[in-house]
Each structure stands twice: as structure tokens, then as C-alpha cells.
Design an enzyme around this catalytic site. Structure first.
Site, PDB file in Angstrom:
ATOM      1  N   GLU A 287      -7.893  -3.067  -7.436  1.00 13.87           N
ATOM      2  CA  GLU A 287      -8.182  -4.466  -7.085  1.00 13.87           C
ATOM      3  C   GLU A 287      -9.681  -4.723  -6.996  1.00 13.87           C
ATOM      4  O   GLU A 287     -10.126  -5.850  -7.183  1.00 13.87           O
ATOM      5  CB  GLU A 287      -7.513  -4.829  -5.744  1.00 13.87           C
ATOM      6  CG  GLU A 287      -6.031  -5.112  -5.876  1.00 13.87           C
ATOM      7  CD  GLU A 287      -5.410  -5.733  -4.620  1.00 13.87           C
ATOM      8  OE1 GLU A 287      -6.077  -5.795  -3.570  1.00 13.87           O
ATOM      9  OE2 GLU A 287      -4.237  -6.129  -4.694  1.00 13.87           O
ATOM     10  N   HIS A 308       4.094  19.757 -15.117  1.00 15.45           N
ATOM     11  CA  HIS A 308       5.302  19.959 -15.915  1.00 15.45           C
ATOM     12  C   HIS A 308       5.858  18.634 -16.436  1.00 15.45           C
ATOM     13  O   HIS A 308       7.004  18.555 -16.868  1.00 15.45           O
ATOM     14  CB  HIS A 308       6.346  20.706 -15.078  1.00 15.45           C
ATOM     15  CG  HIS A 308       5.843  22.061 -14.657  1.00 15.45           C
ATOM     16  ND1 HIS A 308       6.224  23.216 -15.287  1.00 15.45           N
ATOM     17  CD2 HIS A 308       4.949  22.415 -13.704  1.00 15.45           C
ATOM     18  CE1 HIS A 308       5.598  24.231 -14.721  1.00 15.45           C
ATOM     19  NE2 HIS A 308       4.815  23.776 -13.760  1.00 15.45           N
ATOM     20  N   LYS A 422       2.287 -14.705  -8.445  1.00 14.91           N
ATOM     21  CA  LYS A 422       2.859 -15.499  -7.341  1.00 14.91           C
ATOM     22  C   LYS A 422       3.192 -16.900  -7.836  1.00 14.91           C
ATOM     23  O   LYS A 422       4.247 -17.445  -7.519  1.00 14.91           O
ATOM     24  CB  LYS A 422       1.860 -15.588  -6.172  1.00 14.91           C
ATOM     25  CG  LYS A 422       1.616 -14.273  -5.469  1.00 14.91           C
ATOM     26  CD  LYS A 422       0.728 -14.490  -4.249  1.00 14.91           C
ATOM     27  CE  LYS A 422       0.269 -13.169  -3.670  1.00 14.91           C
ATOM     28  NZ  LYS A 422      -0.795 -13.321  -2.673  1.00 14.91           N
TER      29      LYS A 422
HETATM   30  O1  PA5 Z   1      -6.242  -6.181  -0.732  1.00 16.22           O
HETATM   31  C1  PA5 Z   1      -5.714  -7.272  -0.549  1.00 16.22           C
HETATM   32  O2  PA5 Z   1      -6.329  -8.199  -0.027  1.00 16.22           O
HETATM   33  C2  PA5 Z   1      -4.251  -7.518  -0.890  1.00 16.22           C
HETATM   34  O3  PA5 Z   1      -3.667  -6.443  -1.532  1.00 16.22           O
HETATM   35  C3  PA5 Z   1      -3.475  -7.814   0.366  1.00 16.22           C
HETATM   36  O4  PA5 Z   1      -3.618  -6.741   1.244  1.00 16.22           O
HETATM   37  C4  PA5 Z   1      -1.996  -8.062   0.100  1.00 16.22           C
HETATM   38  O5  PA5 Z   1      -1.848  -9.027  -0.880  1.00 16.22           O
HETATM   39  C5  PA5 Z   1      -1.282  -8.486   1.366  1.00 16.22           C
HETATM   40  O6  PA5 Z   1      -1.821  -9.661   1.859  1.00 16.22           O
HETATM   41  P1  PA5 Z   1      -1.510 -10.205   3.318  1.00 16.22           P
HETATM   42  O7  PA5 Z   1      -1.979  -9.195   4.310  1.00 16.22           O
HETATM   43  O8  PA5 Z   1      -2.277 -11.483   3.416  1.00 16.22           O
HETATM   44  O9  PA5 Z   1      -0.015 -10.422   3.426  1.00 16.22           O
END
Ligand code: PA5
Length: 445
Positions: A287, A308, A422
Site C-alpha cells: 500500500e 517444495h 469499494k
Molecule cells: O492501511 C490502511 O489504511 C488500510 O489498509 C486500513 O487499515 C484498512 O482499510 C482498514 O480501515 P479501517 O481501520 O478504517 O476500517
């Protein structure tokens, strides 16, 4: 502390060119430390351990104590992405491999939900909950993420119907934004104890906030020792020097990516307890760096099992990858291979040797074979897999991620691409407000 060894990249490196990547990483380090780069409103993670208030740790420990007093033996931790993987990776790394089968009663079992939308998973979780004394930690920074919201609706109803609404408010803790979001509103309304995810800490950098610390503490692990490791790493990594492990790691992975065409980084472990450290690391680097049409694709293997399965590809397939090997010097348990009179398996040459010695030789042999096969090797080494050193390792990867992403030239702290699925999912689920998008997407299927 923790060592980064890039000797396994030597045969792939042009020294002068590599030097320019060290300089780029040093400049990126300055950007991170002077806090003037892209995404600089999300740098709260850098000092979480040193700035941690005792009262927060006391609150976390008192929740654990109150649940133990009630006889709670199952805690459902609900969250996804950064609100899940940090706690999961620490708990897996520190737990006995067979804790569940041994039925150890020294701490409640922590299981996770809200990280998928599988109906079977949730139904089977409720089968388990029926048999156990249950509490719940619901974690969502935004407070609006669909997967945890769906799971929480189900778990909340279960807890309320089993223990009554008043008792439910003692068995549910929420970790969310200080002010906004549906989870904050609900927590205020229901009287849940809440912890805050600081505004300036993104999900994937939140393991050392209550997001990670509460489930980790409830599972019976020493969060103060974990934070001691983090503080140690923070001090060591704040020194600007070409030998700083974060600078070495950032410089080498960017060199391999840009100059050697190594588009994939495989994080390799030789201990099943590190499987979820790799999952956490994949989110952190995926990310943080995978945007603007660039970035190293983070992958992982669990050895020796995957030698393996994926070993063949890594040895001889497309030459697109390098490996970062998590090396642990010493096992914490001892198991020696015995002499056998019959020696039918021909293993007496190993008699008297520790299993971990064999593991280390498998690791070394693999690394040399992979170098010969065109796969550069970076080693990230810790002495042993204990709580403090785990804290050191996770902070190292966070800090190095900031340096590396700035070296690459991207903002490490946003994740605009996460929204695309989403939008489509809401359109397909016919969420109010998505009417146009629903029409458009239905025409495409
Ligand atoms: O790194 C990030 O910001 C995302 O992966 C969030 O952690 C994930 O989408 C979960 O979001 P939230 O804590 O708002 O539910």
C-alpha cells in the site's frame, strides 16, 4: 539491534551506480526526518513508543484483567488491513505453535473476524462463540469499513443476546477515530470503552497503537517489552549514516528494482511463526509503494515448505525477483537429532546436531543456489524471535518503508487505489446513493 546484510547482492551490483542509490536513500531519510515530504500529516507512527502514555497501557491491561475475571476465554478481534494484520502477526510470532491444541488457559484465545466477507467463516465463528465465554474488540479507524461493520453487527447481536445489553457494553471495546465515524457514534451511544487511533497514524502503521496493543495484551503478551524494542529501534534508526540498516535496505531494494529489473521482492522466512509478519509486511510495502504505476510487488514464501512448491520458480523461472530473508540466529527451544542404530533413513551423519542447525544450512544452501540462479539476496537478521526483537523488526520495516518509498518518489502514506473495489462493490450491492454507478456496472456484466 537488527542487521541488514547485502553481501548476497554483490554480484548484481555496479558499485558506482549503487552509490547513487545510497545517496538517494540518504536524501529520503532527510525528507522523512524533517517531516516535509508528501503525506507528512501521517508521521505519528514514528514516535508512538516514546510518546506512549502509561495511562493507555494501564487501561489496556485493566481490560485484559477484567475480562479474565469474567472468565472470558475467546476474544473476537474485528478489523481488516492495518486494523488486523499488526496484531495478528505479533500474536502468531509469539505464540506456541500448538497453543490451541494444548488448550493453554493462561490467556483468552484471540481470533480474528471482519477481514473477509465469507458467510461460512462468520457462521463457523458463531459455532465457536456458542461454546465459549466471549468478548470483542472492534477496530476501524474510519469506522465505516464494510467487512468489519458486517462482522460486528453479527458479533454484537450474539453478545447482546447471550449476556444482555448492559453486560455487552462491558464485553465490547472499540478502537476508532477520536471524533467521527459510525463506530464512534455507536460506542458513545452504547457506552463502550474506546481507544483512539491517532489522526496522524495510518492503518498499516498502527500496530504500536491500541489497534495492535490491545489484542496483543489480551492474548497474554508483554506490550511493554514490545515497545521497549520499538524505542530501541527508533533511537538506532534515527542516525543518518550510509550503514543505517533502513538506508541500506531502501537503497538496495530501489537499486535492484530500477537498475536490475527486479520487480518482485519475496520476503522469505524459515520459521512458520513468521508467516503473518510477511502478511503484515506485504500490506505495509504494497500500500505504501504500489501507486503511480510503479513499486516493487511484495510477495512471500514460508520455507522450507515452499522450497517444495515455489522453489522451482524462484530458482529457474522469470528472473524478476530478489529475496529478503528474515534470518533468526537462535531458536528458543532445543531439539537434537538422535543417533539411530539401524540408520535406515541414513541420517546418522546428523546425529547430535540441532534441528535448527539443519534449518540454517537449508537457508544458506538455498540462498547460495538462488544467487547462482540470478536472485539477489538481502538478509534482515535478528538474534532470536522474542518480544523485544519483534518490536525492533516491525519498527525497522516501518521506518525503512518511509525511506524506501521516498527514495522511489511516491507518497508512502496514502492508498487511493483501495477505494476502487469499494465503489464497485457498493454499486453491485445497490447501496443508496450509488444508483448511477449500479446502472453503469450492471451494463458491464
Ligand atoms: O492501511 C490502511 O489504511 C488500510 O489498509 C486500513 O487499515 C484498512 O482499510 C482498514 O480501515 P479501517 O481501520 O478504517 O476500517
Amino acid at each position: 539491534m537488527l542487521k541488514v546484510n547485502v553481501k548476497g547482492c554483490e554480484s548484481f551490483v555496479d558499485a558506482d551506480k549503487y552509490e547513487s542509490y545510497v545517496n538517494k536513500a540518504l536524501a529520503a531519510f532527510d525528507t522523512l526526518q524533517s517531516e516535509n515530504g508528501a503525506g507528512n500529516d501521517f508521521l505519528g507512527w514514528k514516535h508512538l513508543a516514546t510518546d506512549m502514555r502509561e495511562s493507555v497501557l494501564d487501561d489496556i491491561e485493566s481490560i485484559r484483567a477484567s475480562w479474565i475475571k469474567k472468565g472470558v476465554d475467546l476474544v473476537i478481534a474485528i478489523g481488516i488491513g492495518g486494523s488486523y494484520l499488526g496484531a495478528k502477526c505479533v500474536i502468531e510470532a509469539l505464540s506456541h505453535n500448538f497453543a490451541r491444541q494444548l488448550k493453554r488457559k493462561d490467556a483468552p484465545e484471540v481470533v480474528f473476524a471482519g477481514n473477509n466477507l465469507s458467510e461460512e467463516y462468520l457462521a463457523e465463528l458463531m459455532d465457536l462463540a456458542q461454546e465459549r465465554n466471549v468478548a470483542c474488540i472492534v477496530i476501524s479507524k474510519s469506522g465505516t469499513t464494510t467487512e468489519p461493520a458486517v462482522a460486528f453487527r453479527i458479533v454484537k447481536q450474539f453478545i447482546e443476546s447471550h449476556y444482555g445489553k448492559k453486560e455487552a457494553s462491558q464485553r465490547i471495546v472499540a478502537i476508532t477515530d477520536a471524533q467521527k465515524g459510525a463506530l464512534k457514534t455507536l460506542s458513545t451511544q452504547e457506552g463502550y470503552k474506546t481507544f483512539v487511533v491517532p489522526d496522524n497514524v495510518g492503518g498499516r502503521f498502527s500496530v504500536f497503537t491500541p489497534v495492535g496493543l490491545l489484542p496483543i495484551a489480551v492474548a497474554g503478551f508483554d506490550i511493554r517489552a514490545l515497545l521497549d524494542g520499538v524505542k530501541k529501534a527508533e533511537r538506532a534508526l534515527s542516525v543518518k549514516h550510509p550503514d543505517n540498516p533502513a538506508i541500506v535496505y531502501a537503497a538496495m531494494r530501489n537499486y535492484l528494482f530500477s537498475e536490475q529489473g527486479k520487480k518482485v521482492e519475496i520476503l522469505v522466512n524459515y520459521n512458520p511463526k513468521l508467516t503473518y509478519v510477511a502478511e503484515w509486511w506485504k500490506q505495509l510495502y504494497g500500500e505504501s509503494e504500489g501507486k503511480d504505476g510503479t513499486g516493487i510487488f511484495p510477495a512471500s514464501v514460508n520455507n522450507t515448505a515452499d522450497l517444495h512448491s515455489m522453489g522451482q520458480f524462484i530458482q529457474e523461472g522469470s528472473r524478476v525477483m530478489f529475496e529478503t530473508v528474515l534470518h533468526v540466529d537462535n531458536a528458543q527451544r532445543s531439539m537434537v537429532i538422535e543417533y539411530d542404530k539401524q540408520n535406515l533413513d541414513q541420517l546418522n551423519f546428523l546425529a547430535g546436531k540441532h534441528v535448527e542447525h539443519c534449518n540454517h544450512m537449508a537457508e544458506l544452501g538455498t540462498r547460495i543456489a538462488h544467487i547462482d540462479g540470478g536472485v539477489p539476496q538481502i538478509e534482515v537478521a535478528i538474534e532470536t524471535l522474542d518480544t523485544k526483537r519483534l518490536g525492533i523488526m516491525l519498527y525497522f520495516f516501518e521506518f525503512a518503508c518511509g525511506v524506501s518509498a521516498y527514495t522511489l518518489g511516491v507518497n508512502p502514506f496514502n492508498q487511493p487505489g483501495v477505494e476502487a473495489y469499494k465503489k464497485n462493490m457498493f454499486a453491485l450491492l445497490e447501496k443508496p446513493g450509488y444508483e448511477e454507478a449500479t446502472k453503469a456496472i450492471q451494463e458491464r456484466i
